[in-house]
Design a protein around this motif. Structure first.
Motif, PDB file in Angstrom:
ATOM      1  N   ASP A   1       0.899  -0.995   0.072  1.00 32.57           N
ATOM      2  CA  ASP A   1       0.265   0.381  -0.345  1.00 32.57           C
ATOM      3  C   ASP A   1       0.957   1.528   0.086  1.00 32.57           C
ATOM      4  O   ASP A   1       0.458   1.988  -0.195  1.00 32.57           O
ATOM      5  N   ILE A   2       2.662   1.175   0.748  1.00 34.26           N
ATOM      6  CA  ILE A   2       2.690   2.478   0.496  1.00 34.26           C
ATOM      7  C   ILE A   2       3.699   2.661  -0.613  1.00 34.26           C
ATOM      8  O   ILE A   2       3.918   3.479  -1.382  1.00 34.26           O
ATOM      9  N   VAL A   3       3.943   1.371  -1.219  1.00 31.49           N
ATOM     10  CA  VAL A   3       3.777   1.650  -2.691  1.00 31.49           C
ATOM     11  C   VAL A   3       3.397   2.202  -3.720  1.00 31.49           C
ATOM     12  O   VAL A   3       3.640   3.701  -4.644  1.00 31.49           O
ATOM     13  N   ARG A   4       2.027   2.069  -3.242  1.00 35.26           N
ATOM     14  CA  ARG A   4       0.818   2.610  -4.072  1.00 35.26           C
ATOM     15  C   ARG A   4       0.335   4.033  -3.932  1.00 35.26           C
ATOM     16  O   ARG A   4       0.284   5.182  -4.714  1.00 35.26           O
ATOM     17  N   LYS A   5       0.694   3.889  -3.165  1.00 38.09           N
ATOM     18  CA  LYS A   5       0.856   6.003  -2.337  1.00 38.09           C
ATOM     19  C   LYS A   5       2.199   6.991  -3.437  1.00 38.09           C
ATOM     20  O   LYS A   5       1.871   7.914  -3.303  1.00 38.09           O
ATOM     21  N   GLY A   6       2.709   6.329  -3.471  1.00 32.44           N
ATOM     22  CA  GLY A   6       4.119   6.174  -3.865  1.00 32.44           C
ATOM     23  C   GLY A   6       5.796   6.759  -3.583  1.00 32.44           C
ATOM     24  O   GLY A   6       6.197   7.822  -4.080  1.00 32.44           O
TER      25      GLY A   6
ATOM     26  N   LEU B   1      11.898   2.607 -10.432  1.00 33.53           N
ATOM     27  CA  LEU B   1      11.179   3.895 -11.442  1.00 33.53           C
ATOM     28  C   LEU B   1      10.191   3.251 -12.044  1.00 33.53           C
ATOM     29  O   LEU B   1       8.684   4.059 -12.343  1.00 33.53           O
ATOM     30  N   MET B   2       9.918   1.921 -12.381  1.00 33.54           N
ATOM     31  CA  MET B   2       8.957   1.211 -13.128  1.00 33.54           C
ATOM     32  C   MET B   2       7.493   1.817 -12.305  1.00 33.54           C
ATOM     33  O   MET B   2       6.775   1.500 -13.197  1.00 33.54           O
ATOM     34  N   GLY B   3       7.271   1.825 -10.708  1.00 35.91           N
ATOM     35  CA  GLY B   3       6.928   2.077 -10.331  1.00 35.91           C
ATOM     36  C   GLY B   3       5.606   3.665  -9.847  1.00 35.91           C
ATOM     37  O   GLY B   3       4.913   3.715  -9.547  1.00 35.91           O
ATOM     38  N   ARG B   4       6.134   4.074 -10.994  1.00 35.04           N
ATOM     39  CA  ARG B   4       6.110   5.599 -10.709  1.00 35.04           C
ATOM     40  C   ARG B   4       5.782   6.840  -9.560  1.00 35.04           C
ATOM     41  O   ARG B   4       5.069   7.176  -9.452  1.00 35.04           O
ATOM     42  N   PRO B   5       7.323   6.290  -9.094  1.00 32.65           N
ATOM     43  CA  PRO B   5       7.454   7.014  -7.174  1.00 32.65           C
ATOM     44  C   PRO B   5       6.995   8.638  -7.730  1.00 32.65           C
ATOM     45  O   PRO B   5       7.925   8.936  -8.861  1.00 32.65           O
ATOM     46  N   ARG B   6       6.937   9.194  -6.754  1.00 34.55           N
ATOM     47  CA  ARG B   6       7.268  10.412  -6.318  1.00 34.55           C
ATOM     48  C   ARG B   6       7.792  10.029  -5.416  1.00 34.55           C
ATOM     49  O   ARG B   6       8.476  11.349  -5.579  1.00 34.55           O
ATOM     50  N   LEU B   7       8.136   9.638  -4.603  1.00 34.26           N
ATOM     51  CA  LEU B   7       8.995   9.327  -3.371  1.00 34.26           C
ATOM     52  C   LEU B   7      10.056   8.130  -4.123  1.00 34.26           C
ATOM     53  O   LEU B   7       9.464   7.321  -3.854  1.00 34.26           O
ATOM     54  N   LEU B   8      11.585   8.182  -3.955  1.00 30.81           N
ATOM     55  CA  LEU B   8      11.919   7.428  -4.374  1.00 30.81           C
ATOM     56  C   LEU B   8      13.364   7.316  -3.358  1.00 30.81           C
ATOM     57  O   LEU B   8      13.740   7.777  -2.896  1.00 30.81           O
ATOM     58  N   LEU B   9      13.339   5.819  -2.940  1.00 34.49           N
ATOM     59  CA  LEU B   9      14.186   5.712  -1.516  1.00 34.49           C
ATOM     60  C   LEU B   9      15.106   4.495  -2.081  1.00 34.49           C
ATOM     61  O   LEU B   9      15.273   3.907  -2.819  1.00 34.49           O
ATOM     62  N   LEU B  10      16.558   5.390  -1.679  1.00 36.83           N
ATOM     63  CA  LEU B  10      17.847   4.859  -2.436  1.00 36.83           C
ATOM     64  C   LEU B  10      19.070   4.384  -1.582  1.00 36.83           C
ATOM     65  O   LEU B  10      19.223   5.203  -0.426  1.00 36.83           O
ATOM     66  N   ASP B  11      18.702   3.066  -1.095  1.00 31.76           N
ATOM     67  CA  ASP B  11      19.909   2.643  -0.405  1.00 31.76           C
ATOM     68  C   ASP B  11      21.287   1.858  -0.688  1.00 31.76           C
ATOM     69  O   ASP B  11      21.547   1.517  -1.193  1.00 31.76           O
ATOM     70  N   GLU B  12      22.264   2.784  -0.976  1.00 25.97           N
ATOM     71  CA  GLU B  12      23.704   2.271  -0.989  1.00 25.97           C
ATOM     72  C   GLU B  12      23.821   2.299  -2.142  1.00 25.97           C
ATOM     73  O   GLU B  12      24.528   1.018  -2.443  1.00 25.97           O
ATOM     74  N   PRO B  13      23.345   3.287  -3.466  1.00 25.91           N
ATOM     75  CA  PRO B  13      23.306   2.470  -4.742  1.00 25.91           C
ATOM     76  C   PRO B  13      25.242   2.416  -4.940  1.00 25.91           C
ATOM     77  O   PRO B  13      25.851   1.889  -5.941  1.00 25.91           O
TER      78      PRO B  13
END
Ligand SMILES: Nc1ncnc2c1ncn2[C@@H]1O[C@H](COP(=O)(O)OP(=O)(O)O)[C@@H](O)[C@H]1O
Ligand SMILES: [Mg+2]
Length: 235
Positions: free
Chosen positions: A72-77, A150-162
């Protein structure tokens, strides 16, 4: 956009986060820097609903999300690109991207535009779209992990140690892409041990030590802070 307020997170009896607060405003790149074991991944996992809070609250666009299921959090963006770039090794680049597509798309709503957007950002992925993920370089796998998020069309992207395990030149290229993604309108929360790179791309930063936020400031002020310079920038 995101307000994390005094959260506490435990693994059994171990308190991993204590009174951790930070916020992300729409349009920003915010970074959370800190050493190995400081609580960076735990913070991201808390935001994406993978860990329960034992205290505090998390709000996204004004709505409480701290008891919401991860899907559901993914769905929120909110999309989460986890540490260690978990791509599906036996699937092709294109198949990995398809798996990141929003599952709640309306009928007839194709993912072509989403795939094209990822390929425009990462031409290398387009060139290699039929290649199996395991056979790609570390940097390419990291691009794929970010592309899939990015395929999920997020508005907020969380990146862990890229940057983890990548050569400096590859890290620089990747961080240019992170800036491009932000310019496309995606807000970013970036977690990094590589403080120098993280501070080069972000606008604001938090320093986390032993599960507590110990500094919060603009990246410029952070870069000049004696504690950050000595312990995290090798100055
Ligand atoms: N699954 C787990 N079980 C128990 N302790 C954990 C687990 N994951 C992380 N920890 C502990 O929580 C603390 C924070 O870990 P983590 O958030 O992974 O740090 P970071 O991402 O900053 O390296 C560390 O002390 C770590 O050992
Ligand atoms: Mg981590």
């Amino acid at each position: 956009m995101l307000e994390v307020d005094a959260i506490e997170v435990r693994y059994g009896n171990i308190v991993a986060l204590s009174e951790v607060s930070f916020r992300v405003t729409e349009g920003e790149i915010v970074t959370l820097i800190g050493a190995n074991g400081a609580g960076k991944s735990t913070s991201l996992r808390s935001v994406s609903g993978l860990l329960p809070l034992s205290a505090g609250s998390i709000r996204f666009e004004g709505e409480s999300i701290d008891r919401m299921a991860p899907e559901d959090i993914v769905r929120k963006g909110i999309a989460h690109s986890p540490e260690g770039r978990r791509v599906f090794p036996g699937l092709t680049v294109a198949e990995n991207l398809e798996l990141g597509a929003t599952p709640w798309r309306k009928r007839g709503d194709t993912i072509d535009a989403d795939i094209d957007r990822v390929y425009a950002l990462f031409p290398r992925l387009k060139e290699r779209h039929k290649q199996l993920a395991w056979s790609m370089s570390g940097g390419e796998q990291q691009m794929l992990a970010v592309g899939r998020a990015l395929m999920g069309r997020p508005r907020l992207l969380l990146l862990d140690e890229p940057s983890l395990g990548l050569a400096p030149i590859i890290v620089e290229q990747l961080f240019e892409k992170i800036a491009s993604i932000n310019q496309l309108g995606v807000t970013i929360l970036l977690v990094e041990q590589n403080a120098a790179m993280a501070l080069s791309v972000a606008t604001r930063a938090y320093l986390i030590e032993n599960g507590r936020i110990v500094l919060a400031d603009t990246t410029e002020k952070m870069r000049n802070h004696p504690r950050v310079r000595e312990a995290y920038l090798g100055a």
